[in-house]
Design a protein around this motif. Structure first.
Motif, PDB file in Angstrom:
ATOM      1  N   GLN A  37     -73.206  25.876 -46.870  1.00  0.00           N
ATOM      2  CA  GLN A  37     -73.916  25.456 -48.085  1.00  0.00           C
ATOM      3  C   GLN A  37     -74.040  23.943 -48.177  1.00  0.00           C
ATOM      4  O   GLN A  37     -75.075  23.418 -48.577  1.00  0.00           O
ATOM      5  CB  GLN A  37     -73.183  25.981 -49.314  1.00  0.00           C
ATOM      6  N   TRP A  38     -72.960  23.245 -47.799  1.00  0.00           N
ATOM      7  CA  TRP A  38     -73.018  21.775 -47.849  1.00  0.00           C
ATOM      8  C   TRP A  38     -74.005  21.238 -46.820  1.00  0.00           C
ATOM      9  O   TRP A  38     -74.748  20.302 -47.105  1.00  0.00           O
ATOM     10  CB  TRP A  38     -71.620  21.175 -47.626  1.00  0.00           C
ATOM     11  N   LEU A  39     -73.990  21.826 -45.607  1.00  0.00           N
ATOM     12  CA  LEU A  39     -74.931  21.361 -44.569  1.00  0.00           C
ATOM     13  C   LEU A  39     -76.370  21.619 -45.021  1.00  0.00           C
ATOM     14  O   LEU A  39     -77.251  20.779 -44.836  1.00  0.00           O
ATOM     15  CB  LEU A  39     -74.661  22.077 -43.245  1.00  0.00           C
ATOM     16  N   ARG A  40     -76.604  22.783 -45.617  1.00  0.00           N
ATOM     17  CA  ARG A  40     -77.959  23.098 -46.068  1.00  0.00           C
ATOM     18  C   ARG A  40     -78.373  22.212 -47.240  1.00  0.00           C
ATOM     19  O   ARG A  40     -79.529  21.825 -47.354  1.00  0.00           O
ATOM     20  CB  ARG A  40     -78.037  24.580 -46.466  1.00  0.00           C
ATOM     21  N   ALA A  41     -77.394  21.887 -48.102  1.00  0.00           N
ATOM     22  CA  ALA A  41     -77.702  20.998 -49.232  1.00  0.00           C
ATOM     23  C   ALA A  41     -78.138  19.620 -48.726  1.00  0.00           C
ATOM     24  O   ALA A  41     -78.902  18.928 -49.382  1.00  0.00           O
ATOM     25  CB  ALA A  41     -76.484  20.869 -50.147  1.00  0.00           C
ATOM     26  N   CYS A  42     -77.652  19.245 -47.548  1.00  0.00           N
ATOM     27  CA  CYS A  42     -78.035  17.964 -46.942  1.00  0.00           C
ATOM     28  C   CYS A  42     -79.304  18.105 -46.109  1.00  0.00           C
ATOM     29  O   CYS A  42     -79.735  17.138 -45.477  1.00  0.00           O
ATOM     30  CB  CYS A  42     -76.912  17.439 -46.049  1.00  0.00           C
ATOM     31  N   LYS A  43     -79.867  19.287 -46.070  1.00  0.00           N
ATOM     32  CA  LYS A  43     -81.074  19.583 -45.279  1.00  0.00           C
ATOM     33  C   LYS A  43     -80.877  19.221 -43.806  1.00  0.00           C
ATOM     34  O   LYS A  43     -81.789  18.685 -43.152  1.00  0.00           O
ATOM     35  CB  LYS A  43     -82.293  18.865 -45.850  1.00  0.00           C
ATOM     36  N   ALA A  44     -79.700  19.500 -43.300  1.00  0.00           N
ATOM     37  CA  ALA A  44     -79.385  19.132 -41.917  1.00  0.00           C
ATOM     38  C   ALA A  44     -79.827  20.224 -40.944  1.00  0.00           C
ATOM     39  O   ALA A  44     -79.760  21.406 -41.267  1.00  0.00           O
ATOM     40  CB  ALA A  44     -77.884  18.909 -41.774  1.00  0.00           C
ATOM     41  N   ASP A  45     -80.293  19.793 -39.773  1.00  0.00           N
ATOM     42  CA  ASP A  45     -80.456  20.727 -38.655  1.00  0.00           C
ATOM     43  C   ASP A  45     -79.101  20.852 -37.991  1.00  0.00           C
ATOM     44  O   ASP A  45     -78.489  19.844 -37.662  1.00  0.00           O
ATOM     45  CB  ASP A  45     -81.462  20.167 -37.626  1.00  0.00           C
ATOM     46  N   PHE A  46     -78.655  22.061 -37.816  1.00  0.00           N
ATOM     47  CA  PHE A  46     -77.384  22.213 -37.106  1.00  0.00           C
ATOM     48  C   PHE A  46     -77.377  23.477 -36.270  1.00  0.00           C
ATOM     49  O   PHE A  46     -78.067  24.445 -36.574  1.00  0.00           O
ATOM     50  CB  PHE A  46     -76.191  22.215 -38.079  1.00  0.00           C
ATOM     51  N   LYS A  47     -76.592  23.404 -35.207  1.00  0.00           N
ATOM     52  CA  LYS A  47     -76.382  24.564 -34.365  1.00  0.00           C
ATOM     53  C   LYS A  47     -75.108  25.230 -34.862  1.00  0.00           C
ATOM     54  O   LYS A  47     -74.147  24.551 -35.199  1.00  0.00           O
ATOM     55  CB  LYS A  47     -76.216  24.092 -32.923  1.00  0.00           C
ATOM     56  N   TYR A  48     -75.100  26.561 -34.936  1.00  0.00           N
ATOM     57  CA  TYR A  48     -73.843  27.217 -35.293  1.00  0.00           C
ATOM     58  C   TYR A  48     -73.348  28.045 -34.119  1.00  0.00           C
ATOM     59  O   TYR A  48     -74.124  28.441 -33.251  1.00  0.00           O
ATOM     60  CB  TYR A  48     -74.005  28.098 -36.541  1.00  0.00           C
ATOM     61  N   PHE A  49     -72.057  28.254 -34.105  1.00  0.00           N
ATOM     62  CA  PHE A  49     -71.464  29.120 -33.097  1.00  0.00           C
ATOM     63  C   PHE A  49     -70.497  30.050 -33.819  1.00  0.00           C
ATOM     64  O   PHE A  49     -69.591  29.598 -34.520  1.00  0.00           O
ATOM     65  CB  PHE A  49     -70.725  28.295 -32.034  1.00  0.00           C
ATOM     66  N   ASN A  50     -70.725  31.358 -33.664  1.00  0.00           N
ATOM     67  CA  ASN A  50     -69.868  32.359 -34.308  1.00  0.00           C
ATOM     68  C   ASN A  50     -68.649  32.631 -33.425  1.00  0.00           C
ATOM     69  O   ASN A  50     -68.740  33.347 -32.435  1.00  0.00           O
ATOM     70  CB  ASN A  50     -70.678  33.635 -34.539  1.00  0.00           C
ATOM     71  N   ASP A  84     -62.280  21.195 -46.092  1.00  0.00           N
ATOM     72  CA  ASP A  84     -61.850  20.143 -47.031  1.00  0.00           C
ATOM     73  C   ASP A  84     -62.580  18.830 -46.788  1.00  0.00           C
ATOM     74  O   ASP A  84     -63.072  18.196 -47.720  1.00  0.00           O
ATOM     75  CB  ASP A  84     -60.357  19.834 -46.825  1.00  0.00           C
ATOM     76  N   ILE A  85     -62.587  18.426 -45.524  1.00  0.00           N
ATOM     77  CA  ILE A  85     -63.145  17.113 -45.184  1.00  0.00           C
ATOM     78  C   ILE A  85     -64.664  17.135 -45.361  1.00  0.00           C
ATOM     79  O   ILE A  85     -65.239  16.178 -45.896  1.00  0.00           O
ATOM     80  CB  ILE A  85     -62.748  16.713 -43.743  1.00  0.00           C
ATOM     81  N   ILE A  86     -65.305  18.221 -44.957  1.00  0.00           N
ATOM     82  CA  ILE A  86     -66.765  18.334 -45.145  1.00  0.00           C
ATOM     83  C   ILE A  86     -67.077  18.197 -46.638  1.00  0.00           C
ATOM     84  O   ILE A  86     -67.993  17.482 -47.038  1.00  0.00           O
ATOM     85  CB  ILE A  86     -67.294  19.679 -44.601  1.00  0.00           C
ATOM     86  N   GLY A  87     -66.287  18.868 -47.458  1.00  0.00           N
ATOM     87  CA  GLY A  87     -66.484  18.802 -48.910  1.00  0.00           C
ATOM     88  C   GLY A  87     -66.273  17.403 -49.458  1.00  0.00           C
ATOM     89  O   GLY A  87     -67.038  16.923 -50.288  1.00  0.00           O
ATOM     90  N   ASN A  88     -65.222  16.719 -48.966  1.00  0.00           N
ATOM     91  CA  ASN A  88     -64.971  15.340 -49.401  1.00  0.00           C
ATOM     92  C   ASN A  88     -66.156  14.446 -49.067  1.00  0.00           C
ATOM     93  O   ASN A  88     -66.599  13.646 -49.896  1.00  0.00           O
ATOM     94  CB  ASN A  88     -63.727  14.763 -48.695  1.00  0.00           C
ATOM     95  N   LEU A  89     -66.646  14.582 -47.829  1.00  0.00           N
ATOM     96  CA  LEU A  89     -67.754  13.733 -47.374  1.00  0.00           C
ATOM     97  C   LEU A  89     -69.019  14.035 -48.174  1.00  0.00           C
ATOM     98  O   LEU A  89     -69.796  13.135 -48.493  1.00  0.00           O
ATOM     99  CB  LEU A  89     -68.009  13.945 -45.874  1.00  0.00           C
ATOM    100  N   TYR A  90     -69.205  15.312 -48.488  1.00  0.00           N
ATOM    101  CA  TYR A  90     -70.379  15.694 -49.279  1.00  0.00           C
ATOM    102  C   TYR A  90     -70.282  15.085 -50.685  1.00  0.00           C
ATOM    103  O   TYR A  90     -71.226  14.474 -51.182  1.00  0.00           O
ATOM    104  CB  TYR A  90     -70.486  17.215 -49.367  1.00  0.00           C
ATOM    105  N   ASN A  91     -69.126  15.240 -51.299  1.00  0.00           N
ATOM    106  CA  ASN A  91     -68.947  14.735 -52.667  1.00  0.00           C
ATOM    107  C   ASN A  91     -69.038  13.205 -52.731  1.00  0.00           C
ATOM    108  O   ASN A  91     -69.454  12.652 -53.745  1.00  0.00           O
ATOM    109  CB  ASN A  91     -67.598  15.198 -53.230  1.00  0.00           C
ATOM    110  N   ASP A  92     -68.634  12.555 -51.644  1.00  0.00           N
ATOM    111  CA  ASP A  92     -68.735  11.089 -51.601  1.00  0.00           C
ATOM    112  C   ASP A  92     -70.147  10.624 -51.239  1.00  0.00           C
ATOM    113  O   ASP A  92     -70.401   9.416 -51.171  1.00  0.00           O
ATOM    114  CB  ASP A  92     -67.749  10.513 -50.570  1.00  0.00           C
ATOM    115  N   GLY A  93     -71.038  11.578 -50.937  1.00  0.00           N
ATOM    116  CA  GLY A  93     -72.418  11.215 -50.597  1.00  0.00           C
ATOM    117  C   GLY A  93     -72.586  10.673 -49.185  1.00  0.00           C
ATOM    118  O   GLY A  93     -73.633  10.124 -48.837  1.00  0.00           O
ATOM    119  N   ILE A  94     -71.562  10.848 -48.352  1.00  0.00           N
ATOM    120  CA  ILE A  94     -71.601  10.287 -46.988  1.00  0.00           C
ATOM    121  C   ILE A  94     -72.150  11.297 -45.990  1.00  0.00           C
ATOM    122  O   ILE A  94     -72.775  10.940 -44.990  1.00  0.00           O
ATOM    123  CB  ILE A  94     -70.171   9.873 -46.547  1.00  0.00           C
TER     124      ILE A  94
END
Lengths: 108, 91
Positions: A37-50, A84-94
């Motif tokens: 959700q955070w990656l999509r909120a940033c409109k990022a292109d990303f590769k995922y691996f299950n 946790d860290i992804i969330g921190n970076l998202y909330n900090d706008g980084i």
């Protein structure tokens, strides 16, 4: 290819990689779903691996990164962190800037 | 108690000024990740050991201290790892 070679191949050839449980549309864990959700909120292109589909890589990546849990986000071949860290970076706008920079370099 | 064991390992490894562990397992009972039996915990830890370290490195220190606990007893660990200097700014 052994698992470590496949990990390096993935993180070196994709600017943004999310190793997660399940897929972005069907995450199998709340933490993986939250990361998407955070990656999509940033409109990022990303590769995922299950990692649930590849037990060997799942264990190898924990050793490789000294990180025992999933999700794990890699940008430009470096471990950024887990939920946790992804969330921190998202909330900090980084996070959006980091993702845009990585995606931009890949397109240039 | 798992929370006591987490506290003991982190105290030994990082000599923190402050440490607080919350057991959130009940809130996640029954979801896919909890089926293996691992619990959900959150740790707030204030230690000099985090000085000059990135977030990733701080979390890695904690994971290393917990070792095998991360394989079985702990499914997910929320981490708030700060230095005494950062902590004093938060007050």
């Amino acid at each position: 290819m052994d698992a470590i070679t496949r990990i390096k191949d993935l993180i070196e050839n994709n600017p943004v990689v999310l190793f997660m449980k399940g897929s972005p549309d069907f995450p199998q864990c709340g933490f993986s779903g939250q990361a998407v959700q955070w990656l999509r909120a940033c409109k990022a292109d990303f590769k995922y691996f299950n990692i649930l589909e590849d037990p060997e890589l799942r264990e190898a990546l924990k050793q490789y990164s000294n990180w025992p849990t999933y999700p794990q986000l890699y940008i430009d071949g470096e471990l950024v962190g887990g939920c946790d860290i992804i969330g921190n970076l998202y909330n900090d706008g980084i996070l959006a800037d980091m993702l845009a920079a990585a995606n931009g370099k890949a397109r240039a | 108690m798992i929370t006591e064991q987490i506290k003991k390992l982190l105290n030994e490894a990082l000599n923190p000024e402050q440490i607080e562990i919350i057991d959130n397992s009940a809130a996640h009972a029954g979801h896919a990740g909890a089926r293996s039996g691992g619990g959900h915990y959150h740790v707030t830890i204030v230690a000099d050991a985090f000085e000059g370290k990135s977030l990733v490195q701080r979390h890695q220190l904690i994971y290393k201290a917990l070792g095998d606990m991360m394989k079985q007893q702990i499914h997910a660990l929320g981490i708030n790892a700060i230095t005494p200097t950062e902590y004093s700014k938060e007050l």
